[in-house]
Design a protein around this motif. Structure first.
Motif, PDB file in Angstrom:
ATOM      1  N   SER A 107       0.825  -1.209   0.000  1.00 38.62           N
ATOM      2  CA  SER A 107       0.000   0.000   0.000  1.00 38.62           C
ATOM      3  C   SER A 107       0.854   1.253   0.000  1.00 38.62           C
ATOM      4  O   SER A 107       0.493   2.264  -0.616  1.00 38.62           O
ATOM      5  N   TYR A 113       3.883   1.494  -1.361  1.00 37.24           N
ATOM      6  CA  TYR A 113       4.464   1.605  -2.698  1.00 37.24           C
ATOM      7  C   TYR A 113       3.447   2.080  -3.732  1.00 37.24           C
ATOM      8  O   TYR A 113       3.827   2.580  -4.786  1.00 37.24           O
ATOM      9  N   LEU A 114       2.178   1.909  -3.441  1.00 36.27           N
ATOM     10  CA  LEU A 114       1.152   2.331  -4.392  1.00 36.27           C
ATOM     11  C   LEU A 114       0.625   3.740  -4.111  1.00 36.27           C
ATOM     12  O   LEU A 114       0.418   4.520  -5.050  1.00 36.27           O
ATOM     13  N   GLY A 120       4.746   6.477  -3.462  1.00 34.21           N
ATOM     14  CA  GLY A 120       3.711   5.718  -4.144  1.00 34.21           C
ATOM     15  C   GLY A 120       3.754   5.885  -5.649  1.00 34.21           C
ATOM     16  O   GLY A 120       4.091   6.960  -6.166  1.00 34.21           O
ATOM     17  N   LEU A 121       3.398   4.817  -6.343  1.00 30.70           N
ATOM     18  CA  LEU A 121       3.387   4.847  -7.807  1.00 30.70           C
ATOM     19  C   LEU A 121       2.312   5.794  -8.338  1.00 30.70           C
ATOM     20  O   LEU A 121       2.549   6.541  -9.290  1.00 30.70           O
ATOM     21  N   VAL A 122       1.141   5.781  -7.732  1.00 29.57           N
ATOM     22  CA  VAL A 122       0.050   6.642  -8.206  1.00 29.57           C
ATOM     23  C   VAL A 122       0.393   8.120  -8.037  1.00 29.57           C
ATOM     24  O   VAL A 122       0.254   8.904  -8.987  1.00 29.57           O
ATOM     25  N   ILE A 174       7.110  -2.388  -7.989  1.00 25.65           N
ATOM     26  CA  ILE A 174       6.585  -1.044  -7.765  1.00 25.65           C
ATOM     27  C   ILE A 174       7.385  -0.263  -6.736  1.00 25.65           C
ATOM     28  O   ILE A 174       7.093   0.911  -6.493  1.00 25.65           O
ATOM     29  N   ARG A 232      10.006  -0.295 -11.895  1.00 23.92           N
ATOM     30  CA  ARG A 232       9.513   1.078 -11.837  1.00 23.92           C
ATOM     31  C   ARG A 232      10.636   2.083 -12.033  1.00 23.92           C
ATOM     32  O   ARG A 232      10.478   3.068 -12.771  1.00 23.92           O
TER      33      ARG A 232
END
Length: 401
Positions: free
Chosen positions: A65, A67-68, A111-113, A270, A294
């Motif tokens: 979570s 990482y996102l 986070g990726l997002v 990620i 990533r």
């Protein structure tokens, strides 16, 4: 029939004597009913030392979570059940700051997002900048050509009214010639930029192939190691005082926990990657850091965006060459066409100025790098070269200057 008659007094006396005798008779301890004492069993005591599979899975969910969706760029090293919020907390040396370099992903968020939001699609943005620049240059050039022809016809008509037929012919020829020069200059500007940028993108992708291969080899190696390690740890645990507990914990942590195979997969997909050794300077990154998918993708995206911002060596030479042709016209027409020619030059001049501003801030040391929240417009080829050089640190083991 015999009837025995006892008085109530006699019966009461006998009962009292009997009760006294019973009360004075000693009772054996074994006949007493005492409450049972609840003591933990051996199985219960041993189970407390076994790691919970559910807890390990939830720890992996926490790591994923972050990482996102974690929007922080430099979060505190908060631990939940011994699990760091993200792997950056485990990075040492110059690596955390170096991750702000475009070649190493240009991280602005954990986070990726949030990272996607921060980057704002840099390739698409740069293509939009380029397309807008080309349209402006083309419209200005062709509009300038139209102005040249219009002014030539107008002035030629004036020459005819004054019965200057040779002057009218020369005016028309000069206006058409100047209009063609302006149109060709605009087309050459667009074509030259497209070829230059496409060449820069191809060169970057070719240089990126060794980086991709090196990163893939490192990732596979770490995944194989994370897959085998729980088994070897479980085997080694049979020589310890609590072999069953040690084997259980090794397998549960290794195959379900954030510190085992799932965490390694997250770090290499990620996450940012895995640091495998001490990193005191940029040259150490090549040997002691395995970038994640990533990181490689983010670095490639930013490298392509920089390549798309590359300017030709002399992007405005053809446009500037249109000025002498305008001098052949009369003064009023020459002024109009000179303004049109200057307008054609404007897009390239603006891009060059922006590139100079970008280059001025592109030499900051890794420890001072801060990643902007929006893509930088007009990065130069030198920025792209420095970015590719930083990427090569991961695979070619060359020192970065």
């Amino acid at each position: 029939m015999q009837i025995s008659i006892r008085s109530y007094l006699t019966a009461g006396t006998a009962a009292a004597v009997g009760a006294t005798a019973i009360a004075m008779t000693p009772v054996a301890a074994g006949h007493m009913s005492l409450p049972a004492v609840q003591a933990p069993s051996v199985a219960q005591v041993t189970l407390a030392g076994f790691d919970s599979p559910i807890s390990e899975l939830l720890g992996t969910v926490i790591l994923g979570s972050n990482y996102l969706f974690n929007e922080l760029a430099n979060p505190l090293a908060l631990n939940t059940g011994g699990v760091p919020t993200w792997s950056f907390a485990n990075f040492t040396g110059v690596l955390p700051a170096a991750l702000g370099l475009p070649a190493l992903g240009g991280y602005s968020s954990v986070g990726l997002v949030p990272q996607i939001i921060d980057d704002a699609l840099p390739i698409i943005s740069q293509l939009g900048y380029n397309g807008s620049n080309y349209l402006q240059a083309a419209l200005t050039g062709f509009a300038g050509a139209g102005v040249s022809i219009s002014e030539g016809i107008w002035n030629a008509a004036g020459d005819l009214l004054s019965f200057d037929i040779p002057g009218a012919i020369n005016t028309l020829i000069s206006s058409v010639s100047n209009a063609g020069t302006l149109a060709l200059a605009a087309g050459q500007y667009v074509l030259t930029n497209v070829i230059t940028k496409a060449t820069a993108v191809v060169e970057f992708l070719v240089d990126e192939i060794p980086t991709l291969i090196g990163a893939t080899v490192g990732q596979v190696s770490l995944l194989v190691g994370a897959l085998i390690k729980p088994i070897t740890d479980a085997i080694d645990a049979f020589g310890a005082p609590n072999p069953l507990e040690g084997a259980w914990n090794a397998l549960v942590d290794g195959y379900l926990g954030a510190s085992g195979l799932p965490g390694t997969i997250l770090n290499l997909t990620i996450g940012a990657g895995v640091q495998t050794g001490p990193i005191a300077g940029l040259p150490d990154i090549a040997e002691n850091f395995v970038p994640s998918v990533r990181t490689v993708v983010q670095g490639a995206v930013k490298g392509i965006a920089n390549a798309l911002a590359t300017e030709p060596a002399a992007p405005t030479a053809a446009v500037r060459g249109a000025a002498p042709a305008a001098a052949a016209l009369e003064v009023s027409a020459a002024d109009v066409k000179a303004d049109a020619g200057a307008a054609v030059e404007a897009p390239a001049a603006e891009v060059s100025a922006a590139a100079g501003d970008s280059a001025a801030g592109g030499d900051a040391p890794a420890a001072e790098v801060t990643t902007p929240k929006a893509p930088t417009r007009g990065a130069t080829a030198s920025d792209s070269d420095s970015g590719k050089s930083a990427v090569k640190h991961r695979v070619s083991r060359k020192a970065a200057d």
